[in-house]
Design an enzyme around this catalytic site. Structure first.
Site, PDB file in Angstrom:
ATOM      1  N   TRP A 172       0.814  -1.229   0.000  1.00 36.06           N
ATOM      2  CA  TRP A 172       0.000   0.000   0.000  1.00 36.06           C
ATOM      3  C   TRP A 172       0.835   1.260   0.000  1.00 36.06           C
ATOM      4  CZ3 TRP A 172      -5.009   1.923   0.092  1.00 36.06           C
ATOM      5  CH2 TRP A 172      -5.155   3.223   0.579  1.00 36.06           C
ATOM      6  N   MET A 173       0.403   2.264  -0.778  1.00 34.09           N
ATOM      7  CA  MET A 173       1.027   3.591  -0.780  1.00 34.09           C
ATOM      8  C   MET A 173      -0.037   4.670  -0.635  1.00 34.09           C
ATOM      9  SD  MET A 173       2.509   5.392  -4.274  1.00 34.09           S
ATOM     10  CE  MET A 173       4.242   5.034  -4.275  1.00 34.09           C
ATOM     11  N   ASN A 174       0.236   5.697   0.213  1.00 31.30           N
ATOM     12  CA  ASN A 174      -0.513   6.944   0.064  1.00 31.30           C
ATOM     13  C   ASN A 174       0.445   8.117  -0.095  1.00 31.30           C
ATOM     14  OD1 ASN A 174      -1.066   5.941   3.041  1.00 31.30           O
ATOM     15  ND2 ASN A 174      -1.387   8.103   3.252  1.00 31.30           N
ATOM     16  N   ASP A 175       0.292   9.174   0.642  1.00 36.60           N
ATOM     17  CA  ASP A 175       0.948  10.456   0.347  1.00 36.60           C
ATOM     18  C   ASP A 175       2.423  10.418  -0.079  1.00 36.60           C
ATOM     19  OD1 ASP A 175      -1.337  10.787   1.834  1.00 36.60           O
ATOM     20  OD2 ASP A 175      -0.393  11.940   3.432  1.00 36.60           O
ATOM     21  N   TRP A 230      -4.201   0.231   3.912  1.00 43.75           N
ATOM     22  CA  TRP A 230      -3.567   1.125   4.872  1.00 43.75           C
ATOM     23  C   TRP A 230      -3.413   0.416   6.211  1.00 43.75           C
ATOM     24  CZ3 TRP A 230      -4.207   3.542   9.573  1.00 43.75           C
ATOM     25  CH2 TRP A 230      -3.372   4.655   9.816  1.00 43.75           C
ATOM     26  N   PHE A 248       3.860   9.009  10.029  1.00 43.39           N
ATOM     27  CA  PHE A 248       2.970   9.675   9.080  1.00 43.39           C
ATOM     28  C   PHE A 248       3.760  10.666   8.220  1.00 43.39           C
ATOM     29  CE2 PHE A 248      -1.664   9.205  10.850  1.00 43.39           C
ATOM     30  CZ  PHE A 248      -1.529   7.832  10.852  1.00 43.39           C
ATOM     31  N   SER A 249       3.002  11.383   7.402  1.00 41.27           N
ATOM     32  CA  SER A 249       3.614  12.208   6.353  1.00 41.27           C
ATOM     33  C   SER A 249       4.560  13.283   6.874  1.00 41.27           C
ATOM     34  CB  SER A 249       2.521  12.857   5.522  1.00 41.27           C
ATOM     35  OG  SER A 249       1.964  11.886   4.678  1.00 41.27           O
ATOM     36  N   ARG A 299      -0.275  17.164  12.282  1.00 37.66           N
ATOM     37  CA  ARG A 299       0.541  16.303  11.419  1.00 37.66           C
ATOM     38  C   ARG A 299       0.964  16.934  10.095  1.00 37.66           C
ATOM     39  NH1 ARG A 299      -4.579  14.077  11.733  1.00 37.66           N
ATOM     40  NH2 ARG A 299      -5.844  14.115   9.838  1.00 37.66           N
ATOM     41  N   GLU A 336      -5.100  18.619   5.903  1.00 37.12           N
ATOM     42  CA  GLU A 336      -3.937  17.737   5.928  1.00 37.12           C
ATOM     43  C   GLU A 336      -2.899  18.223   4.905  1.00 37.12           C
ATOM     44  OE1 GLU A 336      -5.519  13.472   7.207  1.00 37.12           O
ATOM     45  OE2 GLU A 336      -6.018  13.860   5.125  1.00 37.12           O
TER      46      GLU A 336
HETATM   47  C1  FRU Z   1      -3.276  12.203   4.242  1.00 38.73           C
HETATM   48  C2  FRU Z   1      -2.949  11.512   5.556  1.00 38.73           C
HETATM   49  C3  FRU Z   1      -2.010  12.405   6.348  1.00 38.73           C
HETATM   50  C4  FRU Z   1      -1.312  11.422   7.242  1.00 38.73           C
HETATM   51  C5  FRU Z   1      -1.209  10.198   6.358  1.00 38.73           C
HETATM   52  C6  FRU Z   1      -1.329   8.893   7.082  1.00 38.73           C
HETATM   53  O1  FRU Z   1      -3.584  11.346   3.213  1.00 38.73           O
HETATM   54  O2  FRU Z   1      -4.141  11.267   6.253  1.00 38.73           O
HETATM   55  O3  FRU Z   1      -2.644  13.441   7.044  1.00 38.73           O
HETATM   56  O4  FRU Z   1      -0.066  11.879   7.644  1.00 38.73           O
HETATM   57  O5  FRU Z   1      -2.238  10.313   5.390  1.00 38.73           O
HETATM   58  O6  FRU Z   1      -1.008   7.814   6.271  1.00 38.73           O
END
Ligand code: FRU
Length: 494
Positions: A36-39, A63, A98-99, A167, A223
């Site tokens: 999984w990947m996000n930000d 996630w 986190f990010s 964050r 965010e």
């Molecule tokens: C945004 C977010 C950030 C957080 C991260 C957690 O997509 O919710 O605010 O740092 O993803 O994975």
């Protein structure tokens, strides 16, 4: 010293990556190494390369406890994976790294700032997140968490603000040599605010000011802020949660917001002037920028959205890709985005069709593919009787298609991936109000196997959507209700 948690992640990703064939990934968009990947995180230029980290859970395509994945590139299009950089292995980040962001220190070390998440039993009896800002220092491969972590915590936020929603620090070094960072937070009204901090050395940070307040205008929590000067103005990017729609400008759910305005460094005050969405498609969130050595401000975003991320099943070997890096500019208070110019180097097999006059459905010689850069210039075929609708359909075969359609009388451009193969009842269409007079419109459409990005009128609006249509569906066709004349310039991307 690498922890057991990080060693395990590094070992796992190296083996799991081999299970994914090159053709099962996007070609020039960074996708997650496995899982999984996000930000996007820590987007920076360091030791002659671009570094891009990302929110990462290697073990499953959903996630979970956040790590930082890591990749490097010379041109922002061809990426090479490096070992995972951070794992949740300290008491202050045991529930996730986190990010965050990165800067280069004067002594040549790479400094990362990220949000450490630790769930705790709190005074009000709730078991929930405590979010703090933490540092890690490294050489571009291995990073050591700072022994004084966290460097920003509950004592550094304004009275009454949330320590559970604090964050996504984005740092930069100012011309005066000092470091600044912006962090997302929530004041007592439950809305969002952006806090500004300053540091002389990158390690000791002090609260400076509340840079911007949402006051419940654009969603709630803000965010992933980014803040920079561009073309004589200041630009604040944030990703608001829980948006309500406003016309065609803002849509429901997790959105994107760009504000321009003035910044007074002495007081740390930002005066807003304009606001707009960053991307008008379906899949774009948590944008972050880097300043290139030649002075371009380049933005990349997570090419997905929390509200639609179940488009792909968690059984897939990977879920998550980044958008195309986009060069930003500001004209008359409006943010413009265009694909980074390095993409032009990948263009080959040019096909040109000029002055194609048509109505009904047509296809054109040499116009197909899933790795495509295509420019369309539209104009009316009959000025007395303006056409009703134009559409371009791609990733198409008998069964599937994704389309982009334009209604000149309403000036609405719509992306629609309903027939892309999805089995989920989520948002598959989105409409955007674009600038067009008398049926004239310019589109640049970039396809990379699992995505489409549309740059309208030289970057005035951008629409992004992902689709997991099987690659055999590589047809492209055009449709007009009424008389349309168009120029098509198409390249394969290799
Ligand atoms: C945004 C977010 C950030 C957080 C991260 C957690 O997509 O919710 O605010 O740092 O993803 O994975």
């Amino acid at each position: 010293m690498t922890s057991q948690t990080l060693r395990e992640a590094r070992k796992y990703e190296e083996a799991a990556e081999k299970m994914i064939k090159k053709e099962e990934r996007p070609d020039f968009h960074l996708s997650v190494r496995t899982g999984w990947m996000n930000d996007p995180n820590g987007f920076s230029y360091y030791k002659g390369e671009y570094h891009l980290f990302y929110q990462y859970y290697p073990y499953e395509a959903k996630w979970n406890s956040m790590h930082w994945g890591h990749a490097v590139s010379k041109d922002l299009l061809h990426w090479e994976y490096l070992p995972a950089a951070l794992a949740p292995d300290e008491s202050y980040d045991k529930d996730g790294c986190f990010s965050g962001s990165a800067v280069v220190l004067p002594d040549g070390r790479h400094l990362l700032m990220y949000t450490g998440v630790a769930k705790e039993h709190q005074a009000n009896g709730v078991f929930g997140d405590v979010q703090t800002q933490c540092l890690a220092v490294g050489d571009g491969v291995d990073y050591e968490k700072y022994e004084m972590n966290p460097v920003l915590d509950a004592k550094d936020i304004p009275e009454g603000s949330s320590k559970a929603d604090f964050r996504d620090p984005k740092m930069w070094q100012d011309r005066d040599g000092a470091y600044y960072c912006v962090v997302g937070n929530r004041p007592a009204d439950g809305s969002g605010q952006i806090l500004l901090y300053k540091s002389e050395n990158g390690f000791e940070w002090k609260f400076k000011n509340i840079l911007a307040e949402n006051k419940n205008r654009f969603g709630k929590m803000w965010e992933c802020p980014d803040f920079f000067e561009l073309d004589g103005t200041w630009v604040l990017l944030v990703s608001p949660q829980d948006m309500r729609p406003k016309g065609y400008e803002y849509h429901n759910g997790n959105g994107t917001l760009c504000m321009t305005g003035d910044f007074e460094k002495e007081t740390g005050a930002f005066t807003e002037k304009t606001n707009q969405s960053i991307d008008y498609g379906i899949d774009f969130y948590a944008a972050q920028t880097v300043l290139t050595p030649d002075g371009r401000r380049v933005m990349i975003g997570w090419m997905q959205n929390w509200d639609t991320c179940n488009l792909r099943s968690p059984e897939a070997p990977w879920v998550g890709q980044m958008s195309l890096p986009r060069e930003l500019s500001v004209k008359n208070g409006r943010l413009y985005q265009n694909p980074i110019r390095e993409l032009n180097e990948m263009r080959c097999n040019q096909v040109v069709h000029m002055d194609v006059a048509f109505s009904g459905t047509i296809s054109l010689d040499g116009i197909k593919g899933r790795l495509v850069d295509m420019e369309l210039t539209l104009r009316p075929g009959d000025e007395q009787n303006l056409y009703q609708k134009f559409a371009v359909r791609f990733a198409q075969n008998e069964e599937y298609q994704t389309s982009l359609s334009f209604r000149p009388r309403e000036s609405i451009l719509k992306v629609d991936r309903k027939f892309s193969g999805s089995r989920r009842a989520i948002i598959h269409q989105r409409r955007s109000l674009v600038n067009s007079t008398d049926g004239n419109l310019k589109l640049r459409i970039i396809l990379d196997r699992f995505s489409v990005e549309v740059f309208v009128n030289d970057g005035e609006h951008v629409l992004t959507a992902i689709m997991y249509t099987e690659q055999e569906a590589d047809g492209i066709s055009f449709y007009a209700d009424g008389d349309v004349v168009m120029d098509v310039v198409k390249y394969d991307l290799m």
